[in-house]
Structures are given as C-alpha cells and as structure tokens.
Design an enzyme around this catalytic site. Sequence first.
Site, PDB file in Angstrom:
ATOM      1  N   ASP A  88       5.503   0.516   2.000  1.00  4.93           N
ATOM      2  CA  ASP A  88       4.147   0.789   2.463  1.00  4.93           C
ATOM      3  C   ASP A  88       3.803   2.233   2.080  1.00  4.93           C
ATOM      4  O   ASP A  88       4.661   3.009   1.638  1.00  4.93           O
ATOM      5  CB  ASP A  88       4.021   0.534   3.983  1.00  4.93           C
ATOM      6  CG  ASP A  88       2.561   0.326   4.411  1.00  4.93           C
ATOM      7  OD1 ASP A  88       1.645   0.639   3.622  1.00  4.93           O
ATOM      8  OD2 ASP A  88       2.324  -0.145   5.546  1.00  4.93           O
TER       9      ASP A  88
HETATM   10  C1  BGC Z   1      -1.054  -0.164   5.474  1.00  4.13           C
HETATM   11  C2  BGC Z   1      -0.817  -1.399   4.643  1.00  4.13           C
HETATM   12  C3  BGC Z   1      -1.738  -1.412   3.457  1.00  4.13           C
HETATM   13  C4  BGC Z   1      -1.533  -0.131   2.665  1.00  4.13           C
HETATM   14  C5  BGC Z   1      -2.366  -0.076   1.398  1.00  4.13           C
HETATM   15  C6  BGC Z   1      -1.081   1.101   4.635  1.00  4.13           C
HETATM   16  O1  BGC Z   1      -1.567   2.160   5.385  1.00  4.13           O
HETATM   17  O2  BGC Z   1      -0.047  -0.061   6.451  1.00  4.13           O
HETATM   18  O3  BGC Z   1      -1.015  -2.540   5.420  1.00  4.13           O
HETATM   19  O4  BGC Z   1      -1.478  -2.532   2.671  1.00  4.13           O
HETATM   20  O5  BGC Z   1      -1.870   0.961   3.486  1.00  4.13           O
HETATM   21  O6  BGC Z   1      -3.695   0.044   1.640  1.00  4.13           O
END
Ligand code: BGC
Length: 774
Positions: A293
């Site tokens: 992530d």
């Molecule tokens: C979130 C994810 C998301 C990623 C990309 C992160 O802050 O936890 O769920 O896919 O950002 O946008």
Amino acid sequence: MRMLSTLALAAGLACAPLIAPTSVSSAYAADIQATGKSDKQALIADLIGRMTLDEKIGQLRLISIGPEMPQPQLIKEIAAGRVGGTFNSITQAENRPLQDAAVMQSRLKIPMFFAYDVVHGHRTVFPISLGLASSWDMGLVEKTARISAVEAAADGIDATFAPMVDISRDPRWGRTSEGFGEDPYLVSQCARASVKGFQGASPANADSLMAFVKHFALYGAVEGGRDYNTVDMSLQRMYQDYLPPYRAGLDAGAGGVMIALNSINGQPATSNRWLLHDLLRKEWGFKGVTVSDHGAIDELLRHGVASNGREAAKLAIEAGVDISMADTRYLEQLPTLVKSGAVPVALIDDAVREVLGAKYDMGLFADPFRRIGVAAQDPADVDAESRLHRAEAREAARKSIVLLENRNQTLPLRKSGKVAVIGPLTDAQIDILGSWSAAGKPRQSVSLLQGMRDALAGKGEVIYARGANVTDDARVVGYLNFLNWDSPEVVQDKRSPGEMIDEAVRTARDADAIVVAVGESRGMSHEASSRTSLSLPGSQEALLKALKTTGKPLVVVLMNGRPLTVNWEKDNADAMLETWYAGTEGGHAIADVLFGDENPSGKLPVSFPRSIGQIPTYYNHLRIGRPFTPGKPANYTSQYFEEESGPLYPFGYGLSYTTFSVSEIRLSSPKLARNGTINASVTVKNTGKYAGETVVQFYVQDVTASVVRPVKELKGFRKVLLAPGESRAIEFPVTEDTLKFYNARLEYVAEPGDFNLQIGLDSASVREARFTLE
Ligand code: BGC
C-alpha cells in the site's frame, strides 16, 4: 495485428516516437500470436534473461501520478526503464504519453500498466460497497463492477485496487464504508461477484480491469477502529472469520493483492513472510502479483522493524512484496542489496516474474494500447456525461436502501401536496458520491433535493431549508477540508444554528410531511476518519428535535458510511431510511423509495450498536458461559447493566412496504450423512398489499464442538420477489461442507453432533430446527 495498427496510429497522432513504431513490442505480439498463451512463461523468462538489474528493479516501481513526480521527469524515468506502472492518471490522453515512453523509448519496450482505485464506480458512481452489500444481490454487485470496469478501461486503465473485502466489526473505523460489512459469508460472496465483474471473462479483455483484492490482511480489525493501527488476532479467528473474503476474491481469479498497512501479531503485513509467502503463495497457491500500500515499505521504519531504508527494502522483498507503491526504498536500496549479496537476485527475479505475468494477463504484451486506443478516437465528451450509466446507477441505489422504521405506514409518501425537504445532506452533491468515488464528478450527481423536485414536478411542491450544518465543530470542518485538497469538501452556512433551525421549522410547518437528510459528510467515513462518537453531530440532532415539535410526519433519510447510534431517531422518526452514500443517481433512487416507485428490500450488512461503549456488536460472536438472555434475570450475565442488550438494528435487518411471513422449517431428514445432503425449506409469503422483495437468510449453529463456536453463522441467503398474497418455498441444501470450521489445529472439519438451523428475514428473528451430523 491490432497492436501494430494501434501503435502506428498512436505514433502518428500522439507524441512523436523516437524509434520506428512497427518495431515496438511487435516481437511480443508475434510471439503471443504464434505460440498462444502457453508461452507466457517463455516470454517472461526470455525478458528476465535480458534485463539489467536496474531494469528489473524499475518494473517493481509503481508511481503515483501527481505529487510524486512532474510528467516530463516521469516520462524520462519510464524511458530509462525505471518505472513499471503508475496509478491515479485517469484518461487515455494522460496515459498515452506514458505508454509511448515505455514501448517506444525504453530499451526492452516493456509496457506499463495503469491502475486506479475503481471501488464503487468510475465515471458513474454506484452506492458505496456497504450499500451494494445491503442489496444482498450478487448479480447487482457483479454488474456494478462490470460497468465500472467498462468505463475505467475506456479511460485507459488496466487495473483496479479493489475489491476492498476487509471484514469490519468496529464501525469507529472510517473505512467500514469501503467494505461489504461484518459477515465472512456475505463479504466473500461480494468479493467473488466483484472480481468477476471487474475482470469479466478475462483481465486481458479490452473492457476488463485486473482486480487487486485488498487489504491483505485483517485491516478491518485495527485496534479500537483507529486507522492504520495494529491487529492482534488468534489464528482461529483469522481463518474462520477474516481471511475467507480475500480467499474468495482470489479463488474468483483476482490477479493481484494489495498488502495491508497494519501489523499482524507483531509483524507488519508488508514485512510478513508468513502472510505473503506461507499463507498466500504456498497454502492458497496464489499465482498473481502483490503490491504494497501507499508508502508502506518506508513505514516499516516507523513500525520499528527496520532501522533504515536498506533494512526496510530487504524485509519487504524477502517477505514477498512484488511492487512498491509510491515509495523509493526499492529503487534506492535493492541495487546495492543485490550487488553486496545481501539479497539474492533470484528474489528480484521472482517479483519481476509476477509483475510481467500480471502485465501479460492484462493483455498488455499483445497490445499495450488496448485500453488507451488512439488519440483521434479520444472522446470529445471529457465529462463522460454521454457515457454514464445512469439507469443502472439508479437501479443499484434503489436496491441498496434499507427501510429501518415505518410507523403507521408513513411511507410511501403521496406524490401531491407540499413536502419540506430539509437537512445539511439534502443538497449535497459531493457527499452522496461517498468516499473513493473514482472519477465521479459531484456536479453530475443527483442530490436528494433534485430527486424530490423531479419526482414531484407537476404533482406537488418541494420546499427547502438547509436547517443545519453537518457539524458546527470548526476543528472537524478543518479536518474534512484538509482531506480533499482540490476544493473544499464542506462549505459552512454562515448563519447561526438558531437562524437555520428557525427557517427549517417555519418551512416544515408549511408542509404535509418532512423529509430530512442527516448523517455524515463523506469525509467522516473515509480513510483515516476514525470516530469516537457514532451519533449524529449536535447541530443535526438539534435540527431533528426542533422539527419533531412541528408534529408533521418526520421521515429521516440517513446518509452515512458506517452504522450510527441513532437511538433518538429510531424512537422519534415516523419513518427512517438508511441510504448510505447512494451515488450518481442517489437522489432519484431515494425519491423512488420515498414515493413507493420502489419497494425497499435492502438488509443491513452490519449490526448497528446502541452506543460506542457497546462495540463490537457483530451478530456472529462466540458463545459464552454466562450469556445474557432477554427476559431472564440479568445479574451475573455478560452485558452492560445500564443499557439494553443487543444491537439497535441487527445484522440482516430491513423492512418493506409489504409484510412477509416465514413458515416453520421443514427438514428432509433429521440426520445428515457424511457426503450426503439434506434440505431445509420454509415457505415465505407476502402477507401485505404491495409486491416486494425480501432476503431469506439461513444460519447455522454448531451445538457442541471441540472449540467454542459462534451463536450463529450465515451460510446462505436467497432474495425473492413476491406479489401480494404469493407464497414460495425456499430451500437451502445442507452438506458436510456447510458445517465445516477450523478446529484448534486449524484443520477444516465438520464434527459429528447436533446443529441448529435458523431461517428468517434477519439474524435476530428466525425459525429453528435441529438435525444431527453422523
Ligand atoms: C489506500 C489504498 C489505496 C491506495 C492508492 C492508500 O492510501 O490505503 O486502499 O488503494 O492508497 O490510492
């Protein structure tokens, strides 16, 4: 050959290529056409054999478009073979020059992939996932994901960071809104339907996206519902309750997994080799690609398991993190880690193999431009208004609405007279889209006010007053406006609360009925938006109480992304609808339900607590030695003595404008043989005046087992549409598999003995029957 013509056109019409376009990737396309899909591994092995270490590490790098790097620099990095993919660019025109740089300028011409958070819609925004789950209609969940994929693929996107299938039992967690609720079975069904929808027949299809199931794993169980927090959990609970939805998404063919930000029993998921290797790859046989992530490799320093970037990169690659998202640790550290012998190059090769494999499966080696198309055909309609799926959005929203109360048949309202439409969320085009609303544009969404005006046009009158701000707490408003840096999310009405309420009461006095939209602005149910209170903010409670004094029928329309402790509202509203965040066509859909053009059929996918102190209130809790039994003396039982026990609204609950009866359970046999099947059936009858749908729910309780088992667990459901007076027999097959669970040794077994079957229209009011597994 589609690729060659596409490339030739792209070369001529987009940016000028540095090399002749016909040489671009054509080697891959020819290979693929000559040998078929079976040669995927040969193609990848050949490439890996020719890649430099830097090119390999480049494939593991996923860049966030925007703040991370200006476009000219990004193009140079791609051309140098130092980027594998990007996310957050959402049109063909944005992605085309990036793909051009990869396949026309980089040495090996390996295509890029483009990802985005297409969670509950893309251009068209459907209800949030919690709303979609409330439909208990898996065909609908699949269809919304399919449409989202079609729209996103047409914008040049290859992959989505969805579905989000984290079980959440603590509604303080803001990301409850993004998931499908609290139940392993229902969330698993939604995970499967969603992956099928996103990927279609194949993630290689031009109108499909590769699905990245997230957040692996257990992110919904963060301590105290505080986002990004720790998770400490027994293996039994993991296997039994929290892991099944991820597994279901992967078994449905999801090509990717996004790794969670939390730690699990002391080890961050991002450095957790047990999770990413032993469980995911060895036990489950996952063959796709993993992505960290946002910035999670770097966060290993803050978790305190790495003392510097070098250690963080080493831990992540050893654990099995293939792609690093918005993080420079791999790029900076892996070259020296490999050269010094601290990380074997074979580990890098493993990760590169998965990335190239995913690109192959997205169809990008055959045609890197299959979703980007040619500039000449870019849609003129940049807002995509002509491409929105409004009818489908309205239908999905209608099915996601849950009727919580309806005293004296206040609803449906008559399409005549004057309706006072009041409340801070009544005219909220931003909020109705919900969090993670992808490329949805607030100006294209239908607010409740608009929906009511359209429904009453020529038949009645809508009178409007805002009545209150969502909150009067300046600190909260500051927080919400910080979350979205493009434009303010929350615009405060400058009038005093008293002035606004007075205006609302005057408006209400003049009307036949009041429809009041209250709840949370969407940023309150979002990533990082954990709450310590689940009641409506004071400004809105004051508004409701003032409206109640008018004596007019009070219809409360809730807009929120998590269960709320709506005790006063439950007791005082004449009718109450849970509409979640209903999406682009939300206002029309809510009006459809309010006026009876749609008979509500949604059922809650989460339990609603009475108070924060009562959390967790999930229905499928384990049995205990001193359970509280309603109606029996309560001392020395498990309860909070100063509050009524049990949830405010139970899991699976939802009313209809009609009524239904459920017969006693008929069992085809009181004994189930191993490898046999028995059938449990009930007759459901529509005993009211309207045609309507309901969800027949089937629960099982293991009476005695080698370990403590839940009071009940959902094992099946069926949504049925019945005309007034119509009856239907609904049958649920029961096999050994229905009864299996993870024992103390984590063996998946069904133990002999008695089981209680429960069938009903919510988890709390059920018919029961008992049978024995031999
Ligand atoms: C979130 C994810 C998301 C990623 C990309 C992160 O802050 O936890 O769920 O896919 O950002 O946008």
